[in-house]
Design a protein around this motif. Structure first.
Motif, mmCIF file in Angstrom:
data_model
loop_
_atom_site.group_PDB
_atom_site.id
_atom_site.type_symbol
_atom_site.label_atom_id
_atom_site.label_comp_id
_atom_site.label_asym_id
_atom_site.label_seq_id
_atom_site.Cartn_x
_atom_site.Cartn_y
_atom_site.Cartn_z
ATOM 1 N N ILE A 112 0.835 -1.200 0.000
ATOM 2 C CA ILE A 112 0.000 0.000 0.000
ATOM 3 C C ILE A 112 0.877 1.261 0.000
ATOM 4 N N ASP A 113 2.138 1.110 0.406
ATOM 5 C CA ASP A 113 3.096 2.211 0.510
ATOM 6 C C ASP A 113 3.900 2.297 -0.796
ATOM 7 N N ALA A 114 3.439 3.177 -1.696
ATOM 8 C CA ALA A 114 4.048 3.245 -3.032
ATOM 9 C C ALA A 114 5.504 3.716 -2.974
ATOM 10 N N ALA A 128 -0.966 -1.463 -4.104
ATOM 11 C CA ALA A 128 -2.347 -1.931 -3.913
ATOM 12 C C ALA A 128 -2.629 -2.176 -2.440
ATOM 13 N N ASP A 129 -3.911 -2.029 -2.088
ATOM 14 C CA ASP A 129 -4.378 -2.405 -0.758
ATOM 15 C C ASP A 129 -4.891 -3.842 -0.868
ATOM 16 N N VAL A 130 -4.163 -4.779 -0.283
ATOM 17 C CA VAL A 130 -4.512 -6.188 -0.498
ATOM 18 C C VAL A 130 -5.642 -6.675 0.426
ATOM 19 N N THR A 131 -6.279 -5.744 1.146
ATOM 20 C CA THR A 131 -7.493 -6.131 1.882
ATOM 21 C C THR A 131 -8.747 -5.801 1.067
ATOM 22 N N ASP A 132 -8.531 -5.211 -0.108
ATOM 23 C CA ASP A 132 -9.648 -4.741 -0.931
ATOM 24 C C ASP A 132 -9.838 -5.679 -2.125
ATOM 25 N N ASP A 163 2.729 -11.662 2.834
ATOM 26 C CA ASP A 163 3.483 -11.107 3.971
ATOM 27 C C ASP A 163 2.709 -10.042 4.748
ATOM 28 N N VAL A 164 1.752 -9.400 4.100
ATOM 29 C CA VAL A 164 1.061 -8.282 4.767
ATOM 30 C C VAL A 164 0.413 -8.752 6.061
ATOM 31 N N GLY A 165 0.624 -7.961 7.112
ATOM 32 C CA GLY A 165 0.010 -8.304 8.398
ATOM 33 C C GLY A 165 0.502 -7.362 9.465
ATOM 34 N N PRO A 173 7.414 -16.276 12.300
ATOM 35 C CA PRO A 173 8.590 -15.626 12.890
ATOM 36 C C PRO A 173 8.423 -15.404 14.386
ATOM 37 N N GLY A 174 9.554 -15.444 15.076
ATOM 38 C CA GLY A 174 9.606 -14.926 16.443
ATOM 39 C C GLY A 174 9.838 -13.427 16.355
ATOM 40 N N PRO A 175 10.452 -12.839 17.369
ATOM 41 C CA PRO A 175 10.708 -11.393 17.308
ATOM 42 C C PRO A 175 11.765 -11.075 16.256
ATOM 43 N N ILE A 176 11.384 -10.288 15.273
ATOM 44 C CA ILE A 176 12.289 -9.936 14.168
ATOM 45 C C ILE A 176 12.418 -8.417 14.129
ATOM 46 N N ARG A 182 9.716 -1.120 11.957
ATOM 47 C CA ARG A 182 8.512 -0.976 12.768
ATOM 48 C C ARG A 182 8.682 -1.552 14.175
ATOM 49 N N THR A 183 9.301 -2.716 14.279
ATOM 50 C CA THR A 183 9.326 -3.406 15.572
ATOM 51 C C THR A 183 10.533 -3.052 16.441
ATOM 52 N N GLY A 184 11.642 -2.618 15.809
ATOM 53 C CA GLY A 184 12.893 -2.406 16.543
ATOM 54 C C GLY A 184 12.740 -1.525 17.782
ATOM 55 N N GLY A 201 10.226 -0.735 19.646
ATOM 56 C CA GLY A 201 9.393 -1.380 20.672
ATOM 57 C C GLY A 201 10.156 -2.461 21.413
ATOM 58 N N PHE A 202 10.912 -3.273 20.669
ATOM 59 C CA PHE A 202 11.694 -4.346 21.307
ATOM 60 C C PHE A 202 12.716 -3.740 22.266
ATOM 61 N N ARG A 203 13.380 -2.669 21.827
ATOM 62 C CA ARG A 203 14.432 -2.073 22.673
ATOM 63 C C ARG A 203 13.840 -1.519 23.958
HETATM 64 N N1 NAD Z 1 8.534 -8.263 12.751
HETATM 65 C C1 NAD Z 1 8.206 -9.229 13.571
HETATM 66 O O1 NAD Z 1 8.737 -9.346 14.680
HETATM 67 C C2 NAD Z 1 7.179 -10.249 13.152
HETATM 68 C C3 NAD Z 1 6.996 -11.363 13.990
HETATM 69 C C4 NAD Z 1 6.054 -12.308 13.639
HETATM 70 C C5 NAD Z 1 5.316 -12.165 12.473
HETATM 71 N N2 NAD Z 1 5.497 -11.073 11.687
HETATM 72 C C6 NAD Z 1 4.668 -10.963 10.476
HETATM 73 O O2 NAD Z 1 5.511 -10.821 9.352
HETATM 74 C C7 NAD Z 1 4.893 -9.978 8.379
HETATM 75 C C8 NAD Z 1 5.772 -8.780 8.087
HETATM 76 O O3 NAD Z 1 6.084 -8.119 9.295
HETATM 77 P P1 NAD Z 1 6.967 -6.783 9.332
HETATM 78 O O4 NAD Z 1 7.422 -6.620 10.720
HETATM 79 O O5 NAD Z 1 7.945 -6.802 8.226
HETATM 80 O O6 NAD Z 1 5.813 -5.700 9.039
HETATM 81 P P2 NAD Z 1 5.920 -4.199 8.494
HETATM 82 O O7 NAD Z 1 4.805 -3.457 9.151
HETATM 83 O O8 NAD Z 1 7.307 -3.680 8.633
HETATM 84 O O9 NAD Z 1 5.605 -4.379 6.954
HETATM 85 C C9 NAD Z 1 4.324 -4.681 6.518
HETATM 86 C C10 NAD Z 1 4.132 -4.069 5.145
HETATM 87 O O10 NAD Z 1 2.772 -4.275 4.772
HETATM 88 C C11 NAD Z 1 2.291 -3.071 4.167
HETATM 89 N N3 NAD Z 1 0.845 -2.988 4.284
HETATM 90 C C12 NAD Z 1 0.124 -2.679 5.403
HETATM 91 N N4 NAD Z 1 -1.187 -2.706 5.121
HETATM 92 C C13 NAD Z 1 -1.310 -3.037 3.812
HETATM 93 C C14 NAD Z 1 -2.412 -3.240 2.949
HETATM 94 N N5 NAD Z 1 -3.671 -3.104 3.369
HETATM 95 N N6 NAD Z 1 -2.174 -3.590 1.655
HETATM 96 C C15 NAD Z 1 -0.894 -3.724 1.202
HETATM 97 N N7 NAD Z 1 0.190 -3.552 1.986
HETATM 98 C C16 NAD Z 1 -0.017 -3.218 3.273
HETATM 99 C C17 NAD Z 1 3.008 -1.963 4.910
HETATM 100 O O11 NAD Z 1 3.014 -0.750 4.160
HETATM 101 C C18 NAD Z 1 4.394 -2.548 5.119
HETATM 102 O O12 NAD Z 1 5.274 -2.250 4.058
HETATM 103 C C19 NAD Z 1 3.528 -9.600 8.970
HETATM 104 O O13 NAD Z 1 2.551 -10.514 8.535
HETATM 105 C C20 NAD Z 1 3.770 -9.752 10.467
HETATM 106 O O14 NAD Z 1 2.568 -9.950 11.165
HETATM 107 C C21 NAD Z 1 6.399 -10.109 12.004
#
Ligand code: NAD
Length: 262
Positions: A43-45, A71-75, A99-101, A199-202, A206-208, A210-212
């Motif tokens: 979704i982030d062009a 694209a918005d992959v929830t649509d 991967d989106v989530g 995945p575990g904590p990666i 976005r997550t870095g 918060g983990f710290r």
């Molecule tokens: N990072 C972690 O610690 C971790 C751990 C377990 C699982 N996961 C899962 O791995 C996947 C990736 O995680 P991440 O940390 O890289 O996430 P992230 O938030 O860094 O990246 C997600 C990407 O999805 C895009 N996105 C969001 N909504 C969208 C939409 N509606 N349509 C299209 N794109 C959209 C965002 O713009 C972003 O680029 C996710 O499913 C997440 O739940 C991550």
């Protein structure tokens, strides 16, 4: 990344969602390094354009240039248009990575319905919509790989539970496990494999932070991870690559935990 590192998915067309950042970007880069031609979407062009440049820079001209489609992959209509464009440009999709989530709903006693619905939609509806498009096509071709992103959170995450709360996300990622298994059984007779990586904590952009913030606390992610480190996106990209490669021919319906022993 300067050159292709190998040919484990050479000649394959891979569509990766969420490819503008974090794990999705790492997956796209890794598949490209190993010879796949990429269709990347997010979704982030702007972030997607960066990933596109990174793939091109790493390609050395060896693969087809990546095709980036915002694209918005929830649509539903957006996903149909995305796959139509991908098929028109590349003729087929051999590998789909959902991967989106993500998402945070807060502690259960104060969670909002909007947040619950958003998280289920973002994690599950996206995987459903993209898988449905890919499955129809892969079934006909009698070949294909679908790889979904679940999470260690599918069984609850101690540090999140204590300090933030996110049962909607746990529910969604447990849902990915069941979805993966169900679709794998449906597609097995057509030679299409469907697996998930949890995945575990990666550490990502976005997550870095918060983990710290919670690292030193009693239920910090490093303390709760037997291998005693936060993972990196490449740890997940390598697992996805394996499931996408010929080495994983006889694996379907499984959720592979890549979580440092968590
Ligand atoms: N990072 C972690 O610690 C971790 C751990 C377990 C699982 N996961 C899962 O791995 C996947 C990736 O995680 P991440 O940390 O890289 O996430 P992230 O938030 O860094 O990246 C997600 C990407 O999805 C895009 N996105 C969001 N909504 C969208 C939409 N509606 N349509 C299209 N794109 C959209 C965002 O713009 C972003 O680029 C996710 O499913 C997440 O739940 C991550």
């Amino acid at each position: 990344m300067t050159e292709r590192a190998g040919d484990r998915v050479a000649g394959k067309v891979a569509l990766v969602t969420g490819a503008a950042a974090g794990i999705g970007r790492a997956i796209a880069l890794r598949l490209a390094e190993e010879g796949a031609s990429l269709v990347i979407t997010d979704i982030d062009a702007a972030g997607l354009a960066e990933t596109e440049q990174m793939i091109k820079a790493g390609n050395g001209g060896a693969n087809q240039p990546p095709l980036a489609i915002a694209a918005d992959v929830t649509d539903e209509p957006a996903v149909k248009a995305l796959f139509a464009s991908a098929f028109a440009a590349r003729g087929r999709i051999d590998i789909l990575v959902n991967d989106v989530g993500g998402g945070t709903s807060g502690h259960i006693w104060e969670a909002k319905v909007e947040d619950w619905d958003h998280i289920i939609r973002l994690n599950l509806r996206s995987a459903f919509l993209c898988t449905r498009e890919a499955a129809a096509h892969m079934r006909e071709r009698r070949s294909g790989r679908i790889i979904n992103l679940s999470s260690g959170a599918r069984e609850g995450t101690p540090w999140t539970a204590y300090y933030i709360g996110n049962s909607a996300y746990s529910a969604a990622k447990a849902g990915i496990h069941g979805f993966t298994r169900g679709v794998a059984l449906e597609l097995a007779e057509y030679g299409v494999t469907v697996n998930a990586v949890a995945p575990g904590p990666i550490e990502t952009e976005r997550t870095g932070p918060g983990f710290r913030k919670i690292e030193q606390l009693e239920y910090g992610p490093i303390r709760a991870t037997p291998l005693r480190r936060i993972g990196v996106p490449a740890d997940i990209a390598n697992a996805v690559l394996y499931l996408a490669s010929d080495e994983a021919n006889y694996i379907t319906g499984t959720t592979l935990s890549v979580a440092g022993g968590r």
